[in-house]
Design a protein around this motif. Structure first.
Motif: not given
Length: 168
Positions: A67-95
């Motif tokens: 996983l390299e790209k995910i838009n978290l622009d409207n995310i209010v809550t990130l649960g336990n380990g929701a993005m854990g182990g996504c070592k190639n993540l480059r873009t998440v949008g805005s927090l």
């Protein structure tokens, strides 16, 4: 590719390690990505979440190693380990809407993650090592609503300065 424009509720899954999903472009009008919904999708590279989605539950995208790209622009809550182990993540949008990060190491080790955290001012709690090792995370840390920030939350990042940390 997943394209489900009329989807209202997404079911939990154990993981999708045997599927070849590479891109999620439309999850309809879901509000929550449930526990382990896309966990271990090794081929998944991009996720476009609907504007109605405000929560990623426990391990929703855990171990999506491509996983390299995910838009978290409207995310209010990130649960336990929701993005854990996504070592190639480059873009998440805005927090900028993010308020709650449930567990430590949320983005830890995502060394290619490019993110300016200057607009992350709604966060109320930052667990241990949340952005540890994310060298491309930059900006001015201004989190006036934060009541708890733990050890090494921003170790080895490029945050330029801290301006306001609530009651942490």
């Amino acid at each position: 590719e997943i394209d489900m424009p009329n989807l209202e509720v997404l079911s939990e899954q154990e993981n999708c390690s045997t599927t070849k999903i590479t891109k999620i472009v439309n999850l309809g009008i879901i509000a929550i990505v449930p526990i382990r919904a896309f966990s271990s999708c090794a081929s998944l590279t991009e996720v476009v979440l609907p504007s109605t989605c405000t929560e990623l539950q426990q391990q929703a995208f855990n171990s999506c190693t491509s996983l390299e790209k995910i838009n978290l622009d409207n995310i209010v809550t990130l649960g336990n380990g929701a993005m854990g182990g996504c070592k190639n993540l480059r873009t998440v949008g805005s927090l900028k809407r993010l308020e709650t990060i449930v567990a430590k190491n949320m983005f830890s080790g995502a060394s290619q993650l490019e993110l300016d955290i200057s607009d992350m001012n709604n966060v109320t709690y930052i667990p241990e090592a949340t952005f540890s090792g994310c060298a491309k995370v930059t900006g001015v840390l201004n989190i006036p609503k934060c009541t708890g920030m733990y050890n090494k939350a921003f170790t080895n990042t490029n945050i330029s300065r801290v301006e306001n940390i609530g009651d942490a």
